[in-house]
Write a protein that holds these residues in place. Structure first.
Motif, PDB file in Angstrom:
ATOM      1  N   PRO A  16       0.845  -1.197   0.000  1.00 54.57           N
ATOM      2  CA  PRO A  16       0.000   0.000   0.000  1.00 54.57           C
ATOM      3  C   PRO A  16       0.884   1.252   0.000  1.00 54.57           C
ATOM      4  N   GLU A  17       1.333   1.634  -1.152  1.00 52.48           N
ATOM      5  CA  GLU A  17       2.271   2.755  -1.299  1.00 52.48           C
ATOM      6  C   GLU A  17       1.706   4.048  -0.721  1.00 52.48           C
ATOM      7  N   PHE A  22       1.376   9.444   1.715  1.00 56.12           N
ATOM      8  CA  PHE A  22       0.682  10.385   2.596  1.00 56.12           C
ATOM      9  C   PHE A  22       1.556  10.758   3.792  1.00 56.12           C
ATOM     10  N   GLY A  23       2.246   9.774   4.362  1.00 58.38           N
ATOM     11  CA  GLY A  23       3.107  10.065   5.502  1.00 58.38           C
ATOM     12  C   GLY A  23       4.244  11.008   5.158  1.00 58.38           C
ATOM     13  N   MET A  29      -4.509  12.486   7.921  1.00 53.82           N
ATOM     14  CA  MET A  29      -5.786  11.839   7.603  1.00 53.82           C
ATOM     15  C   MET A  29      -5.615  10.810   6.487  1.00 53.82           C
ATOM     16  N   GLY A  30      -4.870  11.169   5.448  1.00 56.16           N
ATOM     17  CA  GLY A  30      -4.614  10.225   4.362  1.00 56.16           C
ATOM     18  C   GLY A  30      -3.835   9.009   4.852  1.00 56.16           C
ATOM     19  N   THR A  31      -2.864   9.261   5.736  1.00 54.82           N
ATOM     20  CA  THR A  31      -2.064   8.155   6.281  1.00 54.82           C
ATOM     21  C   THR A  31      -2.936   7.207   7.087  1.00 54.82           C
ATOM     22  N   SER A  63       9.984   1.745   5.104  1.00 56.79           N
ATOM     23  CA  SER A  63      10.368   3.077   5.564  1.00 56.79           C
ATOM     24  C   SER A  63       9.501   3.445   6.756  1.00 56.79           C
ATOM     25  N   ASP A  64       9.727   4.624   7.303  1.00 57.15           N
ATOM     26  CA  ASP A  64       8.887   5.069   8.423  1.00 57.15           C
ATOM     27  C   ASP A  64       7.805   6.038   7.953  1.00 57.15           C
ATOM     28  N   GLY A  65       7.637   6.186   6.651  1.00 58.98           N
ATOM     29  CA  GLY A  65       6.544   6.982   6.080  1.00 58.98           C
ATOM     30  C   GLY A  65       6.405   8.375   6.672  1.00 58.98           C
TER      31      GLY A  65
END
Length: 74
Positions: A16-17, A22-23, A29-31, A63-65
């Motif tokens: 889920p890219e 988003f992050g 909210m998107g995240t 990654s940590d987004g």
């Protein structure tokens, strides 16, 4: 061709890219919505596992987004 016995074997790779995107753009909210989507996908995989116990589910982070953190009131 040799025919396999039992159910067909497969490997599924899903990413889920949107969680990273988003992050990385500081869109909380998107995240959170993307994390909910990922959680539902893992739920589907676990339901499959319940019916097919010889299934391996492997999850990992790439990654940590954006480093999203939860903080309490200050």
């Amino acid at each position: 061709a040799q025919r396999l016995r039992g159910p067909a074997r497969f490997m599924l790779v899903a990413e889920p890219e949107s969680v990273d995107n988003f992050g990385n753009n500081d869109n909380a909210m998107g995240t959170l919505q993307a994390l909910g989507d990922a959680d539902r996908a893992i739920g589907k995989a676990r339901a499959y596992l319940a019916r097919n116990p010889r299934t391996l589910i492997l999850t990992a982070a790439d990654s940590d987004g954006g480093g999203l953190q939860v903080a309490g009131p200050t």
